[in-house]
Write a protein that holds these residues in place. Structure first.
Motif, PDB file in Angstrom:
ATOM      1  N   PRO A 207       0.818  -1.241   0.000  1.00 53.76           N
ATOM      2  CA  PRO A 207       0.000   0.000   0.000  1.00 53.76           C
ATOM      3  C   PRO A 207       0.838   1.272   0.000  1.00 53.76           C
ATOM      4  O   PRO A 207       0.517   2.245  -0.682  1.00 53.76           O
ATOM      5  N   LEU A 208       1.964   1.239   0.755  1.00 58.61           N
ATOM      6  CA  LEU A 208       2.806   2.429   0.814  1.00 58.61           C
ATOM      7  C   LEU A 208       3.475   2.693  -0.534  1.00 58.61           C
ATOM      8  O   LEU A 208       3.557   3.841  -0.998  1.00 58.61           O
ATOM      9  N   LEU A 209       3.943   1.632  -1.186  1.00 59.91           N
ATOM     10  CA  LEU A 209       4.571   1.816  -2.490  1.00 59.91           C
ATOM     11  C   LEU A 209       3.564   2.240  -3.548  1.00 59.91           C
ATOM     12  O   LEU A 209       3.879   3.048  -4.429  1.00 59.91           O
ATOM     13  N   ARG A 210       2.364   1.687  -3.502  1.00 60.19           N
ATOM     14  CA  ARG A 210       1.332   2.096  -4.468  1.00 60.19           C
ATOM     15  C   ARG A 210       1.017   3.578  -4.316  1.00 60.19           C
ATOM     16  O   ARG A 210       0.836   4.297  -5.305  1.00 60.19           O
ATOM     17  N   ARG A 211       0.947   4.055  -3.080  1.00 57.16           N
ATOM     18  CA  ARG A 211       0.679   5.480  -2.862  1.00 57.16           C
ATOM     19  C   ARG A 211       1.829   6.324  -3.393  1.00 57.16           C
ATOM     20  O   ARG A 211       1.623   7.406  -3.959  1.00 57.16           O
ATOM     21  N   THR A 212       3.051   5.844  -3.251  1.00 56.57           N
ATOM     22  CA  THR A 212       4.212   6.597  -3.720  1.00 56.57           C
ATOM     23  C   THR A 212       4.235   6.693  -5.235  1.00 56.57           C
ATOM     24  O   THR A 212       4.372   7.779  -5.817  1.00 56.57           O
ATOM     25  N   PHE A 213       4.092   5.548  -5.912  1.00 55.32           N
ATOM     26  CA  PHE A 213       4.261   5.532  -7.372  1.00 55.32           C
ATOM     27  C   PHE A 213       2.992   5.974  -8.108  1.00 55.32           C
ATOM     28  O   PHE A 213       3.065   6.344  -9.278  1.00 55.32           O
ATOM     29  N   SER A 214       1.850   5.971  -7.446  1.00 58.53           N
ATOM     30  CA  SER A 214       0.624   6.404  -8.124  1.00 58.53           C
ATOM     31  C   SER A 214       0.624   7.907  -8.379  1.00 58.53           C
ATOM     32  O   SER A 214      -0.153   8.401  -9.203  1.00 58.53           O
ATOM     33  N   ALA A 215       1.480   8.654  -7.683  1.00 56.13           N
ATOM     34  CA  ALA A 215       1.534  10.107  -7.881  1.00 56.13           C
ATOM     35  C   ALA A 215       2.320  10.495  -9.129  1.00 56.13           C
ATOM     36  O   ALA A 215       2.300  11.657  -9.530  1.00 56.13           O
ATOM     37  N   TYR A 216       3.002   9.540  -9.758  1.00 57.59           N
ATOM     38  CA  TYR A 216       3.786   9.854 -10.948  1.00 57.59           C
ATOM     39  C   TYR A 216       2.890  10.019 -12.160  1.00 57.59           C
ATOM     40  O   TYR A 216       1.788   9.496 -12.219  1.00 57.59           O
ATOM     41  N   GLU A 217       3.424  10.734 -13.145  1.00 57.43           N
ATOM     42  CA  GLU A 217       2.711  10.884 -14.414  1.00 57.43           C
ATOM     43  C   GLU A 217       2.550   9.517 -15.085  1.00 57.43           C
ATOM     44  O   GLU A 217       3.405   8.634 -14.931  1.00 57.43           O
ATOM     45  N   PRO A 218       1.453   9.334 -15.833  1.00 63.66           N
ATOM     46  CA  PRO A 218       1.263   8.033 -16.499  1.00 63.66           C
ATOM     47  C   PRO A 218       2.433   7.649 -17.387  1.00 63.66           C
ATOM     48  O   PRO A 218       2.843   6.477 -17.431  1.00 63.66           O
ATOM     49  N   GLY A 219       3.006   8.626 -18.113  1.00 64.75           N
ATOM     50  CA  GLY A 219       4.144   8.320 -18.976  1.00 64.75           C
ATOM     51  C   GLY A 219       5.356   7.866 -18.190  1.00 64.75           C
ATOM     52  O   GLY A 219       6.096   6.963 -18.611  1.00 64.75           O
ATOM     53  N   VAL A 220       5.570   8.479 -17.010  1.00 62.47           N
ATOM     54  CA  VAL A 220       6.703   8.088 -16.168  1.00 62.47           C
ATOM     55  C   VAL A 220       6.499   6.672 -15.645  1.00 62.47           C
ATOM     56  O   VAL A 220       7.436   5.842 -15.641  1.00 62.47           O
ATOM     57  N   ARG A 221       5.303   6.355 -15.197  1.00 57.96           N
ATOM     58  CA  ARG A 221       5.037   5.000 -14.710  1.00 57.96           C
ATOM     59  C   ARG A 221       5.220   3.969 -15.818  1.00 57.96           C
ATOM     60  O   ARG A 221       5.754   2.871 -15.582  1.00 57.96           O
ATOM     61  N   ARG A 222       4.792   4.320 -17.013  1.00 59.62           N
ATOM     62  CA  ARG A 222       4.938   3.389 -18.124  1.00 59.62           C
ATOM     63  C   ARG A 222       6.419   3.160 -18.445  1.00 59.62           C
ATOM     64  O   ARG A 222       6.849   2.017 -18.686  1.00 59.62           O
ATOM     65  N   THR A 223       7.214   4.216 -18.431  1.00 61.03           N
ATOM     66  CA  THR A 223       8.647   4.078 -18.711  1.00 61.03           C
ATOM     67  C   THR A 223       9.337   3.255 -17.633  1.00 61.03           C
ATOM     68  O   THR A 223      10.179   2.384 -17.932  1.00 61.03           O
ATOM     69  N   LEU A 224       9.001   3.504 -16.370  1.00 64.39           N
ATOM     70  CA  LEU A 224       9.594   2.716 -15.290  1.00 64.39           C
ATOM     71  C   LEU A 224       9.234   1.243 -15.417  1.00 64.39           C
ATOM     72  O   LEU A 224      10.084   0.351 -15.228  1.00 64.39           O
ATOM     73  N   GLY A 225       7.972   0.994 -15.738  1.00 65.28           N
ATOM     74  CA  GLY A 225       7.571  -0.403 -15.913  1.00 65.28           C
ATOM     75  C   GLY A 225       8.314  -1.083 -17.044  1.00 65.28           C
ATOM     76  O   GLY A 225       8.709  -2.260 -16.932  1.00 65.28           O
ATOM     77  N   GLU A 226       8.547  -0.354 -18.130  1.00 69.94           N
ATOM     78  CA  GLU A 226       9.273  -0.925 -19.264  1.00 69.94           C
ATOM     79  C   GLU A 226      10.730  -1.208 -18.897  1.00 69.94           C
ATOM     80  O   GLU A 226      11.290  -2.255 -19.258  1.00 69.94           O
ATOM     81  N   LEU A 227      11.359  -0.303 -18.145  1.00 67.28           N
ATOM     82  CA  LEU A 227      12.742  -0.511 -17.728  1.00 67.28           C
ATOM     83  C   LEU A 227      12.860  -1.702 -16.789  1.00 67.28           C
ATOM     84  O   LEU A 227      13.817  -2.502 -16.891  1.00 67.28           O
ATOM     85  N   VAL A 228      11.904  -1.835 -15.877  1.00 73.06           N
ATOM     86  CA  VAL A 228      11.937  -2.965 -14.954  1.00 73.06           C
ATOM     87  C   VAL A 228      11.703  -4.271 -15.709  1.00 73.06           C
ATOM     88  O   VAL A 228      12.321  -5.317 -15.424  1.00 73.06           O
ATOM     89  N   ARG A 229      10.805  -4.246 -16.695  1.00 74.68           N
ATOM     90  CA  ARG A 229      10.499  -5.467 -17.461  1.00 74.68           C
ATOM     91  C   ARG A 229      11.722  -5.952 -18.239  1.00 74.68           C
ATOM     92  O   ARG A 229      11.989  -7.154 -18.340  1.00 74.68           O
TER      93      ARG A 229
END
Length: 823
Positions: free
Chosen positions: A759-781
């Protein structure tokens, strides 16, 4: 009766009639069919001076009492017809007698309804009440008629001096549990006469019954129609209906009504002694039986004996149709002020004109509406009225026709019509000759000087403080805000975040006139009143944050005479307050004040000294204050940390202070007794300022995410480091080393602790822009191999290692051109 109270006939809860014969007889007597065949109280001949040339006999035995519904266009037309027929020698109107001196202003062409009489206590201006009048109000129509024919006009309701004084008494209000027993020993019920008559007549909608019986009486489809043969007949029928209701539900219904009616009878006797019986009275229909009943002077004066009294002042103020609406809380409110105004102002074809207005409004909203739509909507409304047995199409038929024809069955565009047309935002106007408190006159002068007209509709105002007129507007709005007159609300501008720009949303409410009168105790001009109130608040405030906010207001409002008092109070409070949280709350306001002082060319030297002292005390007391906090306390201290960091960056000549503040952040970042969310935020602030190398930031993150750290504490450190700050997500996108650390830590979190961390991590990363979250997910993948090897060479904070000097040099010619300009 408090600020914003509107007086005439407060709402009365609808009560289902017990099926008694009196109620049914009252409804039958008030029906159109009954009115046609009844005899008039007295024959009405042609008035003197009319083409008939026949001297008119007074048509009734005693004064003529015309019972009306407040703000009813049908009642207004009937009153005008009755006055034209009988030509009284004097006119008495339900309203506060203090308003008698204001009546001549109603003849001024600059007086445009809706308007209201405002009465307020001289000693307590916040205790005030309004008596509104619309252009279709029977009382307003009667007053205008009397002024045109040189007929004396007097208000006869209970004086505002009594009603305002008695407002604090609970038995004086509108509570239904304060009703008095009727003749039968039962408790009398406070009722809505229109609702009871409508229900007894078989209607489920009181407004529809009133339209059929009163508004559409004798009207033709073209909107004109012949005038009734006897203009007094409707009032006689309605008076009999009210008498039956009062007999059924109790005489008077409420102690307040009994007192008001006693005063009305006393004033009526006074007028009869002066003018004889040729006196016309315009009042609420509910009061008609009480004014025509026999009563002694002794009994009436006994009801008035012992009432408290205050000194009052009265004036005319603009009013609005929206404030006449029932949903605004107005006691005598109506459902559709705009519709009623249209019925009263349209001499012919009201239905066609209304449909044309609706079509124009929908076209302005970019909806396709043609003339064919208007024609078909008129036909459908007329057909619905015929099917429902109504004499003319009313508001419900027009709304149904507009929804079906112009809105394609949707209620969304229909709500626009209901808001803009059915209710409306019409704002009245009052002439300059109307009496006003000195503060109001000064405010009116400033309105004209600054070309800033009060308007009911909300609008956005962009101010450039480098321009003299805009700076003066800003000062006025800030001064009014300090006085509690919320004409404008400052918002974040879209175009610029510079300190020389301000964005305001302006909306002037009628209740603001009460606030102006209330603020008049502080001074006769806006400047002197704001200065006096600021000084008083500075002396009475006990919290440091309140005084610092006040100092900021004084600078924004440019109150040089109040600023020394506020600064002395600020220095005293700051010296005595040792709470670091309070100091941290106070510093940002002082920093903003210094920043705005530079823009407005204000002397802020004293303020700078206080701010520097607060910053020094924060640097000393913050590290111990951050130790031993719980989760909520740590979250609050993190917010203080951000605010203080921003404030110190705004303080002038803060180089030495900045170094000291960086030392405080370093101590917080490495202290194990400090919560992870604070340590992570301190590290991030240092990294953003370039005071923390990337290798050191990676080392601190590695320590925070080590296996020896509880997962929840590690997640809190991550939240403090990359959450809730601008660019937090981009930092992880560009610095693969930090992203790799977070990724490796998260992959190693034990299964039993993962549900606590998520829950704490979801609250942290949910504040990012959608494009930023998508890029982070791609880098992690892609994984570490796809991201490339970890860079060892330190680069600019938040970016990859190394510097491309050739690309960096390419921008130098452009920068040189910008900086040198024509030189």
């Amino acid at each position: 009766m408090t600020t914003g109270t509107v007086v005439p006939d407060a709402p009365q809860a609808p009560v289902r009639p017990p099926g008694g014969a009196a109620a049914r007889q009252a409804a039958s007597a008030a029906s159109p069919a009954a009115a046609v065949g009844r005899e008039s109280p007295a024959a009405v001949t042609s008035p003197a001076g009319t083409p008939g040339g026949v001297e008119e006999a007074w048509p009734v035995d005693g004064p003529l009492v015309l019972g009306v519904r407040h703000h009813g266009p049908g009642s207004a037309r009937a009153v005008r017809a009755a006055l034209e027929a009988v030509r009284p020698r004097a006119l008495l109107v339900e309203g506060p007698p203090e308003g008698d001196a204001l009546v001549p202003l109603a003849a001024d062409d600059a007086m445009v309804p809706p308007v209201a009489i405002l009465a307020h206590s001289v000693d307590d201006p916040g205790r005030a009440a309004f008596w509104p009048f619309a252009g279709f109000s029977p009382e307003w129509v009667a007053i205008r008629w009397a002024l045109r024919h040189d007929v004396p006009v007097r208000f006869i309701d209970l004086p505002a001096a009594y009603s305002l004084a008695a407002a604090a008494d609970p038995s004086w209000g509108d509570e239904e549990d304060e009703l008095h027993p009727g003749d039968g020993g039962e408790r009398a019920l406070r009722i809505d006469p229109v609702a009871v008559l409508a229900e007894a007549a078989g209607y489920d909608d009181p407004e529809r019954w009133w339209e059929d019986v009163i508004e559409h009486r004798g009207a033709s489809p073209s909107g004109g129609g012949p005038a009734p043969a006897d203009p007094l007949l409707p009032f006689a029928v309605l008076g009999e209906a009210m008498a039956a209701l009062r007999e059924t539900y109790g005489h008077g219904g409420h102690p307040r009504d009994l007192v008001r009616e006693a005063h009305m009878r006393i004033q009526l006797r006074v007028a009869r002694k002066e003018f004889g019986d040729e006196v016309a009275v315009v009042c609420g229909a509910w009061h008609v039986p009480a004014l025509t009943a026999k009563s002694t002077v002794t009994a009436d004066r006994a009801l008035l004996r012992g009432l408290p009294k205050v000194k009052t002042e009265t004036t005319w103020v603009p009013w609005t149709h929206r404030r006449l609406a029932r949903h605004s809380g107005y006691g005598a409110g109506i459902d559709a002020p705009g519709w009623y105004a249209h019925l009263f102002d349209s001499p012919d074809r009201p239905l066609e004109r209304w449909m044309t207005k609706a079509a124009g409004l929908l076209r302005d909203a970019d909806l396709t509406v043609s003339s064919a739509h208007v024609i078909e909507a008129v036909r459908l409304a007329g057909t619905l009225a015929a099917m429902r047995g109504r004499p003319l199409a009313g508001l419900s038929e027009t709304a149904d026709a507009i929804r079906a024809v112009m809105c394609d069955g949707s209620d969304v565009p229909l709500r626009l019509i209901q808001d803009e047309l059915t209710t409306g935002d019409v704002l009245g106007e009052v002439p300059d000759t109307a009496p006003a408190v000195p503060l109001q006159r000064d405010l009116t002068r400033l309105h004209r000087t600054l070309r800033l007209k009060p308007e009911l509709l909300e609008r956005e105002l962009q101010l450039d403080l480098r321009k003299d007129n805009d700076a003066a507007r800003s000062r006025l709005l800030h001064r009014l805000g300090l006085l509690g007159i919320t004409w404008g609300t400052q918002t974040q501008g879209r175009a610029s975040t510079g300190t020389f720009r301000e964005t305001w949303r302006l909306r002037w409410e009628p209740e603001s006139y009460v606030k102006v009168a209330e603020a008049g105790v502080w001074g006769t001009t806006v400047l002197t009143a704001a200065t006096a109130k600021a000084a008083s608040q500075a002396m009475s405030s006990t919290a440091l944050a309140e005084v610092t906010a006040l100092a900021e207001q004084c600078l924004l409002a440019e109150l040089p005479e109040a600023l020394p008092v506020v600064m002395q109070a600020l220095a005293d409070r700051a010296a005595l307050d040792s709470d670091v949280g309070h100091l941290a709350q106070a510093l940002p306001a002082l920093a903003r004040s210094l920043r705005y002082g530079d823009v407005r060319a204000t002397d802020t030297a004293a303020l700078g000294e206080v701010a520097a002292g607060l910053a020094e005390r924060i640097c000393v007391g913050l590290p111990p204050a951050c130790t031993g906090l719980d989760a909520d306390g740590a979250a609050e201290m993190r917010r203080h940390l951000d605010a203080v960091h921003t404030a110190i960056g705004l303080l002038p000549e803060s180089a030495e202070l900045g170094v000291r503040w960086a030392g405080v952040l370093r101590r917080l970042a490495v202290r194990d007794t400090v919560r992870g969310v604070i340590r992570g935020r301190a590290a991030r602030l240092l990294l953003d300022d370039g005071r923390l190398p990337e290798e050191e930031a990676a080392r601190l993150m590695g320590l925070a995410l080590s296996p020896g750290t509880a997962p929840t504490d590690a997640a809190a450190w991550i939240e403090g480091f990359v959450g809730g700050a601008p660019g937090g997500g981009m930092l992880l996108v560009h610095d693969e080393r930090l992203l790799g650390l977070v990724d490796a830590w998260l992959a190693g979190v034990p299964v039993d602790a993962f549900t606590d961390v998520l829950p704490l991590l979801r609250r942290t990363f949910s504040a990012y822009e959608p494009g930023v979250r998508r890029t982070l997910g791609e880098l992690v993948r892609r994984g570490p191999a796809a991201r490339g090897p970890v860079q060892k060479e330190a680069g600019a904070p938040g970016f990859g290692a190394g510097l491309d000097e050739e690309r960096a040099d390419a921008v130098l010619p452009v920068l040189r051109l910008i900086l040198e300009g024509d030189a």
